[in-house]
Every structure is written in C-alpha cells, then in structure tokens.
Design a protein around this motif. Sequence first.
Motif, PDB file in Angstrom:
ATOM      1  N   CYS A 163     -18.950  11.590   4.879  1.00 51.53           N
ATOM      2  CA  CYS A 163     -19.534  11.944   3.579  1.00 51.53           C
ATOM      3  C   CYS A 163     -19.379  10.775   2.651  1.00 51.53           C
ATOM      4  CB  CYS A 163     -18.970  13.387   3.057  1.00 51.53           C
ATOM      5  SG  CYS A 163     -17.009  13.389   2.708  1.00 51.53           S
ATOM      6  N   SER A 164     -20.251  10.565   1.677  1.00 49.24           N
ATOM      7  CA  SER A 164     -20.134   9.407   0.902  1.00 49.24           C
ATOM      8  C   SER A 164     -20.009  10.162  -0.592  1.00 49.24           C
ATOM      9  CB  SER A 164     -21.308   8.704   0.907  1.00 49.24           C
ATOM     10  OG  SER A 164     -21.484   8.331   2.413  1.00 49.24           O
ATOM     11  N   ARG A 165     -19.458   9.133  -1.448  1.00 51.94           N
ATOM     12  CA  ARG A 165     -19.400   9.607  -2.805  1.00 51.94           C
ATOM     13  C   ARG A 165     -19.586   8.243  -3.698  1.00 51.94           C
ATOM     14  NH1 ARG A 165     -17.518  13.607  -4.867  1.00 51.94           N
ATOM     15  NH2 ARG A 165     -16.766  12.506  -6.924  1.00 51.94           N
ATOM     16  N   SER A 166     -20.054   8.060  -4.898  1.00 55.80           N
ATOM     17  CA  SER A 166     -19.760   6.876  -5.845  1.00 55.80           C
ATOM     18  C   SER A 166     -18.531   7.037  -6.199  1.00 55.80           C
ATOM     19  CB  SER A 166     -20.862   7.218  -7.210  1.00 55.80           C
ATOM     20  OG  SER A 166     -20.474   6.131  -7.871  1.00 55.80           O
ATOM     21  N   ILE A 167     -17.696   5.643  -6.369  1.00 53.64           N
ATOM     22  CA  ILE A 167     -16.592   5.694  -6.659  1.00 53.64           C
ATOM     23  C   ILE A 167     -16.526   5.431  -8.507  1.00 53.64           C
ATOM     24  CG2 ILE A 167     -15.660   5.230  -4.600  1.00 53.64           C
ATOM     25  CD1 ILE A 167     -14.995   2.284  -5.692  1.00 53.64           C
ATOM     26  N   SER A 168     -17.748   5.465  -9.004  1.00 50.73           N
ATOM     27  CA  SER A 168     -17.782   5.085 -10.500  1.00 50.73           C
ATOM     28  C   SER A 168     -16.833   3.790 -10.786  1.00 50.73           C
ATOM     29  CB  SER A 168     -17.606   6.199 -11.151  1.00 50.73           C
ATOM     30  OG  SER A 168     -18.730   7.208 -10.616  1.00 50.73           O
ATOM     31  N   ARG A 169     -15.880   4.191 -11.998  1.00 49.27           N
ATOM     32  CA  ARG A 169     -15.165   3.183 -12.566  1.00 49.27           C
ATOM     33  C   ARG A 169     -13.799   3.645 -12.225  1.00 49.27           C
ATOM     34  NH1 ARG A 169     -16.737  -0.948 -14.739  1.00 49.27           N
ATOM     35  NH2 ARG A 169     -15.061  -0.759 -16.476  1.00 49.27           N
ATOM     36  N   ALA A 170     -13.432   3.945 -10.667  1.00 49.50           N
ATOM     37  CA  ALA A 170     -12.295   4.175 -10.193  1.00 49.50           C
ATOM     38  C   ALA A 170     -11.287   3.113 -10.672  1.00 49.50           C
ATOM     39  CB  ALA A 170     -12.280   4.159  -8.769  1.00 49.50           C
ATOM     40  N   THR A 171      -9.960   3.313 -11.069  1.00 57.16           N
ATOM     41  CA  THR A 171      -9.006   2.355 -11.483  1.00 57.16           C
ATOM     42  C   THR A 171      -8.897   1.254 -10.442  1.00 57.16           C
ATOM     43  OG1 THR A 171      -7.895   4.402 -12.584  1.00 57.16           O
ATOM     44  CG2 THR A 171      -6.756   2.174 -12.534  1.00 57.16           C
ATOM     45  N   ILE A 172      -8.946   0.146 -10.957  1.00 59.16           N
ATOM     46  CA  ILE A 172      -8.802  -0.996 -10.130  1.00 59.16           C
ATOM     47  C   ILE A 172      -7.138  -1.119  -9.744  1.00 59.16           C
ATOM     48  CG2 ILE A 172      -8.961  -3.541 -10.408  1.00 59.16           C
ATOM     49  CD1 ILE A 172     -11.266  -3.376 -12.105  1.00 59.16           C
ATOM     50  N   GLY A 173      -7.019  -1.469  -8.495  1.00 63.15           N
ATOM     51  CA  GLY A 173      -5.764  -1.757  -7.876  1.00 63.15           C
ATOM     52  C   GLY A 173      -5.163  -0.356  -7.555  1.00 63.15           C
ATOM     53  N   TYR A 174      -5.477   0.721  -8.108  1.00 61.53           N
ATOM     54  CA  TYR A 174      -4.831   2.149  -7.917  1.00 61.53           C
ATOM     55  C   TYR A 174      -5.720   2.720  -6.560  1.00 61.53           C
ATOM     56  CZ  TYR A 174      -3.445   6.878  -8.097  1.00 61.53           C
ATOM     57  OH  TYR A 174      -2.757   8.032  -7.897  1.00 61.53           O
ATOM     58  N   THR A 175      -4.636   2.825  -5.428  1.00 61.82           N
ATOM     59  CA  THR A 175      -4.895   3.270  -4.230  1.00 61.82           C
ATOM     60  C   THR A 175      -5.360   4.643  -4.240  1.00 61.82           C
ATOM     61  OG1 THR A 175      -3.460   1.767  -3.152  1.00 61.82           O
ATOM     62  CG2 THR A 175      -4.303   3.672  -1.721  1.00 61.82           C
ATOM     63  N   VAL A 176      -6.472   5.104  -3.998  1.00 62.33           N
ATOM     64  CA  VAL A 176      -7.106   6.523  -4.021  1.00 62.33           C
ATOM     65  C   VAL A 176      -6.726   7.078  -2.486  1.00 62.33           C
ATOM     66  CG1 VAL A 176      -9.344   7.727  -4.004  1.00 62.33           C
ATOM     67  CG2 VAL A 176      -8.765   5.588  -5.471  1.00 62.33           C
ATOM     68  N   SER A 177      -5.996   7.862  -2.423  1.00 61.70           N
ATOM     69  CA  SER A 177      -5.806   8.402  -1.104  1.00 61.70           C
ATOM     70  C   SER A 177      -6.657   9.679  -0.992  1.00 61.70           C
ATOM     71  CB  SER A 177      -4.283   9.096  -1.127  1.00 61.70           C
ATOM     72  OG  SER A 177      -4.146  10.361  -1.968  1.00 61.70           O
ATOM     73  N   ILE A 178      -7.225   9.733   0.541  1.00 63.14           N
ATOM     74  CA  ILE A 178      -8.089  10.781   0.598  1.00 63.14           C
ATOM     75  C   ILE A 178      -7.715  11.781   1.915  1.00 63.14           C
ATOM     76  CG2 ILE A 178     -10.557  11.309   1.605  1.00 63.14           C
ATOM     77  CD1 ILE A 178     -11.248   8.392   0.796  1.00 63.14           C
ATOM     78  N   ASP A 179      -7.518  12.966   1.683  1.00 60.18           N
ATOM     79  CA  ASP A 179      -7.108  13.766   2.573  1.00 60.18           C
ATOM     80  C   ASP A 179      -8.191  14.490   3.276  1.00 60.18           C
ATOM     81  OD1 ASP A 179      -4.636  13.936   1.620  1.00 60.18           O
ATOM     82  OD2 ASP A 179      -5.001  15.675   0.230  1.00 60.18           O
TER      83      ASP A 179
END
Length: 96
Positions: free
Chosen positions: A57-73
């Motif tokens: 599945c896909s999503r736009s990450i928009s303006r996700a915080t630069i340098g912050y690791t986004v964890s995905i369950d």
Amino acid sequence: ASVSNPSPRQNSEETVYGRFLVNGEGVPGVPMDTSWHYKTTTSGCSGTTDSTGTASCSRSISRATIGYTVSIDVVFTYGGQTYSTGTSFTPQQMRS
C-alpha cells in the motif's frame, strides 16, 4: 516488511511491502493493515496479498519531519491469528 525508499524526500510517495508465507509458500488473499507513526500523527493504509504472498500500500508522506524515523507496524490476519512485523523510513530534505 520493507519500504520502497528508506530515505524519501518530503512530498513524495512511499510504499510499504509485506510478504506472508506459510511453509515457505506465499499465501494469496491475506489482508495487511499498516500504521505509520509520524512525529505528530499516525496514519495507515491496507492491502491484500497476491499470488506470491506479497501485499503493498502507498501513501504520500507530505511534509513528514525531516530526520525523524517513521516506524510502520505491519499486521497480517490469517486463520484467526494476527502476525506483525515492522519497517521504517527517514524523510530527507527536498532538493532545491
């Protein structure tokens, strides 16, 4: 589980992939639900495994915080049981 790009740029699209195997064989038709844990919010998307046992599945990450690791369950539901794993990505600065 894996992602399409471990270091995507802001405002890009990211895809998460999960594979579900039983006795080394991919199982089709297994639902996959994901939770994407950003710095200030959680979002999700879902998919279903194909004949190789792979879902995406896909999503736009928009303006996700630069340098912050986004964890995905990543959670699969099969035979009345849930199976979970995870992956992550870290957004990078957009090129100017």
